[in-house]
Structure formats: C-alpha cells, structure tokens
Design an enzyme around this catalytic site. Structure first.
Site, PDB file in Angstrom:
ATOM      1  N   HIS A  42      -3.279  16.415  -1.688  1.00  0.00           N
ATOM      2  CA  HIS A  42      -3.924  16.149  -0.543  1.00  0.00           C
ATOM      3  C   HIS A  42      -3.718  17.518   0.484  1.00  0.00           C
ATOM      4  O   HIS A  42      -4.233  17.777   1.582  1.00  0.00           O
ATOM      5  CB  HIS A  42      -3.166  15.090   0.462  1.00  0.00           C
ATOM      6  CG  HIS A  42      -3.630  13.937   0.206  1.00  0.00           C
ATOM      7  ND1 HIS A  42      -3.839  13.248  -0.896  1.00  0.00           N
ATOM      8  CD2 HIS A  42      -4.187  12.754   1.114  1.00  0.00           C
ATOM      9  CE1 HIS A  42      -4.300  12.192  -0.839  1.00  0.00           C
ATOM     10  NE2 HIS A  42      -4.320  11.761   0.340  1.00  0.00           N
ATOM     11  N   TYR A  53       0.678  -1.194   0.079  1.00  0.00           N
ATOM     12  CA  TYR A  53       0.073   0.140   0.181  1.00  0.00           C
ATOM     13  C   TYR A  53       0.902   1.321   0.151  1.00  0.00           C
ATOM     14  O   TYR A  53       1.811   1.523   0.839  1.00  0.00           O
ATOM     15  CB  TYR A  53      -1.034  -0.081   1.141  1.00  0.00           C
ATOM     16  CG  TYR A  53      -1.880   1.370   1.333  1.00  0.00           C
ATOM     17  CD1 TYR A  53      -2.836   1.554   0.299  1.00  0.00           C
ATOM     18  CD2 TYR A  53      -1.248   2.253   2.183  1.00  0.00           C
ATOM     19  CE1 TYR A  53      -3.466   2.884   0.700  1.00  0.00           C
ATOM     20  CE2 TYR A  53      -1.840   3.276   2.260  1.00  0.00           C
ATOM     21  CZ  TYR A  53      -3.081   3.689   1.522  1.00  0.00           C
ATOM     22  OH  TYR A  53      -3.795   4.874   1.656  1.00  0.00           O
ATOM     23  N   ASN A  69       0.940  11.036   6.478  1.00  0.00           N
ATOM     24  CA  ASN A  69       0.564  10.192   7.246  1.00  0.00           C
ATOM     25  C   ASN A  69       1.133  10.487   8.589  1.00  0.00           C
ATOM     26  O   ASN A  69       2.304  10.751   8.872  1.00  0.00           O
ATOM     27  CB  ASN A  69       0.863   8.883   7.039  1.00  0.00           C
ATOM     28  CG  ASN A  69      -0.592   8.077   6.509  1.00  0.00           C
ATOM     29  OD1 ASN A  69      -0.364   6.870   6.239  1.00  0.00           O
ATOM     30  ND2 ASN A  69      -1.260   8.788   5.771  1.00  0.00           N
ATOM     31  N   PHE A 122      -2.017   5.816  12.559  1.00  0.00           N
ATOM     32  CA  PHE A 122      -2.095   7.045  12.468  1.00  0.00           C
ATOM     33  C   PHE A 122      -3.626   7.323  12.975  1.00  0.00           C
ATOM     34  O   PHE A 122      -3.957   8.854  12.731  1.00  0.00           O
ATOM     35  CB  PHE A 122      -2.188   7.467  10.914  1.00  0.00           C
ATOM     36  CG  PHE A 122      -2.955   6.403  10.207  1.00  0.00           C
ATOM     37  CD1 PHE A 122      -4.350   6.279  10.191  1.00  0.00           C
ATOM     38  CD2 PHE A 122      -2.612   5.504   9.235  1.00  0.00           C
ATOM     39  CE1 PHE A 122      -5.140   5.387   9.735  1.00  0.00           C
ATOM     40  CE2 PHE A 122      -3.394   4.521   8.629  1.00  0.00           C
ATOM     41  CZ  PHE A 122      -4.576   4.504   8.843  1.00  0.00           C
TER      42      PHE A 122
END
Length: 513
Positions: A90, A60, A202, A334
């Site tokens: 983001h 991932y 993250n 997280f």
C-alpha cells in the site's frame, strides 16, 4: 511546551500546533508520554485479537485478505506476513514529501487513536511509535495518493514502513535509511502481529494532521485579520460606528460579535478616529464597514472545522474495531467525509479573509482622506506599493481555484469495494496551501496599512494599532522611495506566521477573542 501526555481522549489542536512548531528533539528529550491508564485498554483489545486470529470464523484483515480479497482465508502461519505485505503493497504515494512537522503530528495522532484500545494492537507497537516521535524519527511520506476512503492508506503505509526498517526517514535534520537510524537508536524493527499492519494504515491521521496544523495557524491568522482591519481603519480614517455593540446584538452571530469586540478594543484611545468624528462621510466601503460580518462568518466556519478535527483526533478510525465483549466489527469510521466537508469549508473561510484583506489593501493605495496615492509621496518617479497589491491579487485568485471542494468528488477504488470515497486528503492538503497564500496576502495588508498609519502622525492610533505598528517597525521601516519589496514582504509574512504581531497587540490590550 511541557511534555504532551497522550491518553486517546483529550488531545487538542493547540497542543498539536505547538508540537509541530517545536525544534527537533534533543537527545534524551521526551516529546510525549503515554498515560498509564491507557495501557489496560490497549492490552484488553490485544487479547481479543489474539483470541479471534486463530479461529475459523473469518474476521476482516485479521485472518482474511483485504478489500476485494476479504473472502480469502489466511492460514495461521501467514498472519504476520499478511500484515507486513499490506504495508509494503500500500506504500504507493507520489509527489512532494509531507513536511516534517505534519509527519510529527501523524505519529502523535496515530498513537492517540490506538490508545483508545479499539484497534487491537500490542503495547510494544505503541512503544515503538512513541520512540519514533520522541527521537524525531520522521518517515518520508509522499503527499499524494490517498483518496480518504479507508482512511489515508498510502500515506500511513509509508509511515508504517519505517517501523519495519524500510524506506527513508528524516532524523535530526538529515535524510537517512530507516534501517540505519533504528540500528543507531537500538530500536528493533517491528515484527507485525495480526491486525497491526491494518491498524497502522487504516485511519485519518494524514487528513487530520494537515487539518489540525492548518486550523491552529488559521486561529492565529483570524486574530491578525482583526488587527489588520484596525490598522486599515486608522490609515483610511474609517468609522468605528459599524462596530457598535448594539449593532451586533441585533444579529448575534458568535463570530460577528467577537470580531466587533476585538476591533473596539484595538481602537481604544485612538486620536485618529476622534479627529474626524464629525466629518461629512456617511459610510465606508464594505471591506471596512462589514469586517464583523465577513471576518465573523469565517471565524464561525473555522470554529466548526476545529470541532470536527478535535473529535477526529480523539477517535478510533481504523477497521475492524474490537470491543470489550469480544465483538469485532467491520465498519466505516475511517471514511474521511466529515473531515473533507469541514476542511473544504475552512478553505473557503480563509480565502474570504484574504479576499477582503486584498480589497482593503487596494483602498489604501487609492489616496483616500489625504493618504498619498500608492502610499508614497513622490510617485511617478516611484511606483510605490503598487506591485505588492498585484501579488495579493494573484494569491487571492489562486485561492479561488483551490477552493473548489474536493469533497464533492468520488472515484470508486478497490474493485468497487470502496465505491464512495471522500477525497478528504485533497481537502486537507489544499487547505494548507490556501492558508499559506492567505498569510502572505494579510502580510501585504499589514505592511501597507502600517505605511498608511505613519502618514497620520502626529495623531496617535488606538492602543492595539499602536502596538502592532511598533512591532512591525522593529523589522520593517517606513519606505519613501522604491526599494526591493520582496524581502520586506518575506519579513512581513514571517511576522504574520510567527504570531509576533498578535502577541504584541495582546500584551497591550489583553487576549483577543
């Protein structure tokens, strides 16, 4: 403050609070060093990422897309672009800028987390982050946009943009384009390697930095609250008996015992208390009599929140994490729920400190035990200290609204992949607002209580109360006719926030608990 050494293991709230309050770094001055021992851990983690990035096995965010796109495979030639794109896409924050001192803490806590070696970043990336911190290159980060789920995605993305030479930064007091500052400092914009963009955005560094600074200041405010209680007790001629050590021992809550001991030390050698030892008054209102119980409960809550934050700032909180045996594990470190609950609790604790302080201010204005009503002798022509109490009441009421817990809310994001979020970022930012309100409320009590103690002259107050009164009177004079109170309240708030009153008292009676 000596240079802060980061090693991923031993960072303290007090160190972060001191770092936040430091003036901008001078040219060549180093804020932080990185422990050499941490380098090996970082390099081992990077080796694992390099091994898995080019494999056919999906990992991932390393060779797949993000969030609901985690099933999309990414080709080798696009791995760096993938990391660049996640930062750009983001960076969607809105609202006021995060204050520069908190941005400084975000950089420090991000470095500390990456140094644990579980994030798989390169040593070169850490070196650039250290250069940013040591040169006070502080990215512009909007305050709103994180839901505290995959950490603080939007704020940390904005922080990461500056490493690429994008966006704006604050540098030595000036707002500038990041690209221009990097060029001036001869820092090459980062070319992200596999996993590095994800490792940057993250994590819980936004939440934990707000929390760390707020709790650092809260610890100072809690000691000031005990000093204020002593000032108000002297002014109103309250009883010291509820603070008897024996009372606390039959209900041995840690915070309660510490507060009672502080008050006893602050009040030592008080002629004011001695003068009414045999008076007919049976007991005081709760805002005086129950100071150990109320202040103590808030102390215990702040202690709990501080333990959570200190664990968090020394933890690996991005995703996935890499381990020495080569395992790459997608997980949820997280998630901000531990912080969200703790910071909501801390906000309630500080609001209660302001709540009881405002009640003591009200008592001071009532004209008890020979004090003039509204703390001035010639009222009617003068309104006295009536309006500062209004301000305290307004701030206490606002705190009650802010204390609605953000942690009880959750709105699914990322097309349902993130189906439970913590809203811990909101817990963190509103905690700072509650703290600032509470500092102002306690500053009003400080000002009013000092006015009240003045009226007890020529009797001397306790040693700690005398030290507090002396320090306040260096900046704020006794008032016997209406004046502009706003500047006096600003000065009192500055004294509270600076810790000057606490320092003066501790120099006289020793460190408070």
């Amino acid at each position: 403050m000596s240079t802060l050494i980061l090693n991923g293991e031993s960072l303290k709230i007090e160190q972060l609070g001191t770092l936040a309050e430091m003036r901008p770094a001078g040219i060549g001055e180093r804020r932080v060093w990185v422990s050499p021992e941490a380098r090996g851990k970082v390099l081992r983690g990077r080796q694992i990422i390099d091994q898995v990035a080019g494999s056919n096995t999906p990992h991932y965010g390393i060779n797949t897309g993000f969030g609901p796109l985690c099933t999309k495979a990414i080709s080798d030639e696009d791995l760096s672009t993938l990391q660049h794109n996640i930062l750009v896409s983001h960076a969607t924050g809105v609202g006021d800028r995060v204050p520069d001192p908190i941005v400084r803490l975000m950089l420090a806590t991000k470095i500390n987390s990456l140094l644990k070696g579980f994030s798989g970043v390169s040593w070169e990336l850490i070196e650039v982050l250290v250069e940013f911190l040591n040169n006070d290159v502080l990215p512009h980060i909007p305050r709103q946009g994180s839901v505290g789920a995959s950490g603080d995605l939007a704020p940390l993305a904005h922080m990461g943009l500056a490493l690429l030479g994008l966006g704006k930064v604050s540098h030595r007091g000036h707002d500038r384009d990041a690209a221009d500052v990097l060029r001036e400092l001869k820092i090459a914009p980062v070319k992200l390697q596999p996993k590095e963009g994800l490792a940057l955005l993250n994590g819980t560094q936004f939440m934990s930095s707000y929390g760390a600074l707020s709790l650092f200041r809260a610890q100072r405010l809690l000691r000031l609250a005990d000093i204020n209680a002593g000032l108000s007790l002297e002014a109103i001629r309250g009883s010291i008996r509820p603070f008897d050590k024996r009372v606390q021992e039959v209900r041995p809550l840690p915070g309660q015992r510490r507060v009672a001991e502080n008050i006893r030390r602050i009040m030592e050698e008080s002629e004011i208390l001695e003068s009414h030892k045999d008076c007919s008054k049976v007991q005081d209102p709760y805002s005086l009599r129950c100071v150990p119980q109320v202040h103590g409960a808030s102390r215990d809550a702040i202690s709990y929140a501080s333990r959570v934050i200190e664990i968090e700032i020394n933890s690996a909180t991005d995703n996935p994490l890499v381990f020495d045996n080569g395992d790459v594990i997608s997980q949820g470190n997280f998630h901000g729920q531990p912080l969200a609950l703790a910071l909501d609790f801390a906000a309630m604790a500080l609001a209660e400190i302001a709540n009881i302080s405002e009640r003591r201010t009200y008592l001071l204005l009532e004209g008890r035990d020979g004090l003039p009503k509204l703390l001035m002798k010639d009222t009617g022509l003068n309104s006295g200290f009536m309006m500062p109490q209004y301000t305290a009441a307004a701030l206490v009421s606002e705190n009650k609204v802010l204390c609605h817990p953000a942690s009880v809310d959750s709105i699914p994001t990322s097309l349902g992949q993130e189906d439970h979020v913590s809203m811990g970022s909101i817990s963190a930012t509103k905690l700072l607002r509650v703290l600032e309100n509470s500092e102002a409320v306690l500053a009003i009590e400080t000002m009013c209580a000092c006015q009240g103690v003045d009226y007890r002259s020529p009797l001397s107050p306790g040693m700690g109360v005398a030290a507090a009164l002396h320090r306040v009177r260096q900046d704020i004079s006794h008032v016997e006719k209406d004046t502009l109170f706003a500047p006096l309240m600003e000065t009192a708030t500055r004294l509270v926030r600076s810790g000057a009153i606490v320092k003066a008292v501790e120099e006289r009676v020793g460190d408070l608990n």
